[in-house]
Design an enzyme around this catalytic site. Structure first.
Site, PDB file in Angstrom:
ATOM      1  N   LYS A   5       0.860  -1.447  -0.488  1.00 61.44           N
ATOM      2  CA  LYS A   5      -0.281  -0.172   0.099  1.00 61.44           C
ATOM      3  C   LYS A   5       0.958   1.365   0.127  1.00 61.44           C
ATOM      4  O   LYS A   5       2.118   1.464   0.255  1.00 61.44           O
ATOM      5  CB  LYS A   5      -0.808  -0.062   0.923  1.00 61.44           C
ATOM      6  CG  LYS A   5      -0.074   0.330   2.338  1.00 61.44           C
ATOM      7  CD  LYS A   5      -0.051   1.306   3.041  1.00 61.44           C
ATOM      8  CE  LYS A   5       1.038   1.538   4.670  1.00 61.44           C
ATOM      9  NZ  LYS A   5       1.512   2.325   4.806  1.00 61.44           N
TER      10      LYS A   5
ATOM     11  N   ASP B   9      -2.106  -2.637  10.790  1.00 63.68           N
ATOM     12  CA  ASP B   9      -2.810  -2.245   9.335  1.00 63.68           C
ATOM     13  C   ASP B   9      -3.071  -3.329   8.244  1.00 63.68           C
ATOM     14  O   ASP B   9      -3.622  -3.323   7.780  1.00 63.68           O
ATOM     15  CB  ASP B   9      -0.921  -1.679   8.468  1.00 63.68           C
ATOM     16  CG  ASP B   9      -0.466  -0.690   8.423  1.00 63.68           C
ATOM     17  OD1 ASP B   9      -1.756   0.279   9.043  1.00 63.68           O
ATOM     18  OD2 ASP B   9       0.032   0.418   8.285  1.00 63.68           O
TER      19      ASP B   9
HETATM   20  P1  ATP Z   1       4.657  -0.358   7.902  1.00 60.72           P
HETATM   21  O1  ATP Z   1       4.180   0.253   6.026  1.00 60.72           O
HETATM   22  O2  ATP Z   1       3.239  -1.488   8.440  1.00 60.72           O
HETATM   23  O3  ATP Z   1       4.579   0.436   8.736  1.00 60.72           O
HETATM   24  P2  ATP Z   1       6.729  -1.133   6.900  1.00 60.72           P
HETATM   25  O4  ATP Z   1       6.558  -1.833   5.365  1.00 60.72           O
HETATM   26  O5  ATP Z   1       7.877   0.104   7.402  1.00 60.72           O
HETATM   27  O6  ATP Z   1       5.905  -1.886   7.505  1.00 60.72           O
HETATM   28  P3  ATP Z   1       7.302  -4.617   7.182  1.00 60.72           P
HETATM   29  O7  ATP Z   1       8.462  -4.231   5.361  1.00 60.72           O
HETATM   30  O8  ATP Z   1       6.485  -4.673   6.857  1.00 60.72           O
HETATM   31  O9  ATP Z   1       7.794  -2.591   7.540  1.00 60.72           O
HETATM   32  O10 ATP Z   1       8.593  -4.479   7.937  1.00 60.72           O
HETATM   33  C1  ATP Z   1       9.316  -4.684   8.472  1.00 60.72           C
HETATM   34  C2  ATP Z   1       9.827  -5.875   9.966  1.00 60.72           C
HETATM   35  O11 ATP Z   1       9.259  -6.057   9.824  1.00 60.72           O
HETATM   36  C3  ATP Z   1      11.475  -5.640   9.837  1.00 60.72           C
HETATM   37  O12 ATP Z   1      11.556  -5.212  10.923  1.00 60.72           O
HETATM   38  C4  ATP Z   1      11.327  -7.850   9.447  1.00 60.72           C
HETATM   39  O13 ATP Z   1      12.401  -8.279  10.307  1.00 60.72           O
HETATM   40  C5  ATP Z   1       9.919  -7.265   9.804  1.00 60.72           C
HETATM   41  N1  ATP Z   1       9.150  -8.806   9.550  1.00 60.72           N
HETATM   42  C6  ATP Z   1       8.309  -9.488  10.268  1.00 60.72           C
HETATM   43  N2  ATP Z   1       8.130 -10.158   9.408  1.00 60.72           N
HETATM   44  C7  ATP Z   1       8.264  -9.601   8.068  1.00 60.72           C
HETATM   45  C8  ATP Z   1       7.402 -10.252   7.238  1.00 60.72           C
HETATM   46  N3  ATP Z   1       6.362 -11.044   5.826  1.00 60.72           N
HETATM   47  N4  ATP Z   1       8.088  -9.294   5.608  1.00 60.72           N
HETATM   48  C9  ATP Z   1       9.022  -7.759   6.133  1.00 60.72           C
HETATM   49  N5  ATP Z   1       9.523  -8.022   7.208  1.00 60.72           N
HETATM   50  C10 ATP Z   1       8.767  -8.616   7.839  1.00 60.72           C
END
Ligand code: ATP
Length: 302
Positions: free
Chosen positions: A12, A138
């Site tokens: 998203k 989320d």
């Molecule tokens: P948001 O937009 O909800 O803040 P994000 O894009 O910042 O999400 P993600 O990539 O969803 O962050 O998650 C990053 C963190 O979560 C990392 O520390 C990673 O190790 C952990 N993590 C756990 N499971 C997953 C997964 N399936 N995919 C990605 N990261 C994961």
């Protein structure tokens, strides 16, 4: 009996992200316009006779134990429904990680959907969303998808008419941002009125299907923290705007930047510039995609 499901977990962007206040319990009250985009992780969910949850992924640095959100999602439903069999999960990540695109939440959402379907648990979308919020704020949105207003801590969702289609250029610089530290450094209760984005203006643009209005109102209060720390975010925004983007913004807590383009030729030129042109040092991952709305897809697709 369903033995195997191939799932797509979509990322998203936030067309708008405002933080209204920090609550006494530490959670932040938000007002966000969420939009699914056509970048997705691929997940294979395989039913196994041997109990347990096994995870394989293409990214060596991601956890494959209970710290992976797909593990938490599978475990939650399998425990609640006393499922004695096991599952293998093959996760191929394409959504940038720690990037503000809810990749992990979307993977968890896909697993909730998949386990519910594979084991005929009979949970409705709403019931899956109620469980999803315990994994992450989320996750309910990632089950719903499309264009939506997200309020509360992210769990109060109002579906909106699908945003008018355009080209979406996505560029993630090679820095990682911790969502938690961005929120901590925001000092949400001390923001000045002019620092809050015009979420109602974006809503009006969506309701009138006016992409120019939406693009002119894009706003993310978290930029006040992340852009200050990582000027490369501003550099990418400026590059996108110079190449004809109607608007450009950081998504979530960053550092991913997206640009909206109504002119496909400009979008293509900006994509080439950031991917392999003189500006290719600014971003590590660059994608050209568009909005994904479930109304244009088979309802069972995940
Ligand atoms: P948001 O937009 O909800 O803040 P994000 O894009 O910042 O999400 P993600 O990539 O969803 O962050 O998650 C990053 C963190 O979560 C990392 O520390 C990673 O190790 C952990 N993590 C756990 N499971 C997953 C997964 N399936 N995919 C990605 N990261 C994961």
């Amino acid at each position: 009996m369903i033995k195997h499901l191939s799932l797509k977990a979509y990322g998203k962007i936030n067309l708008g992200l405002d933080v209204l206040r920090r609550r006494d319990d530490g959670y932040h009250e938000v007002r966000m316009i969420m939009q699914t985009v056509g970048i997705f992780d691929r997940i294979d969910l395989i039913r196994e006779e041997q109990p347990g949850i096994r995870i394989e992924t293409n990214l060596f640095y991601l956890p494959t134990n209970e710290n992976n959100l797909v593990y938490k999602a599978a475990q939650m439903l399998m425990e609640e429904f006393s499922i004695s069999e096991g599952v293998s999960i093959h996760l191929r990540k394409f959504i940038p990680v720690s990037a503000g695109m809810a990749g992990g939440s979307s993977d968890a959402a896909a697993i909730l959907f998949g386990v519910n379907k594979m084991f005929h648990l009979g949970l409705t979308t709403r019931q899956l969303m109620e469980r999803g919020v315990k994994i992450g704020a989320d996750v309910p949105y990632c089950i719903l998808r499309g264009t939506a207003l997200s309020e509360g801590i992210g769990e109060i969702l109002t579906p909106l008419p699908a945003a008018p289609q355009c080209q979406v250029l996505i560029a993630k610089p090679g820095v990682s941002v911790s969502t938690r530290s961005v929120y901590t450094n925001l000092h949400a209760n001390q923001l000045r009125p002019e620092q809050h984005p015009d979420i109602d203006g974006i809503l009006a643009g969506i309701r009138s299907q006016d992409i120019a209005q939406i693009a002119s109102k894009l706003g993310n209060v978290l930029e006040t923290v992340t852009v200050r720390e990582y000027p490369v975010i501003q550099a990418i925004k400026d590059k996108m705007l110079a190449y004809g983007a109607d608007g450009a913004l950081m998504s979530g807590s960053g550092p991913t930047v997206f640009g909206l383009f109504t002119d496909p030729a400009s979008a293509k030129r900006a994509f080439e510039e950031l991917r392999s042109g003189p500006s290719s040092k600014l971003a590590k991952q660059v994608y050209l995609t568009n909005f994904y709305n479930t109304k244009n897809a088979p309802s069972s697709e995940f």
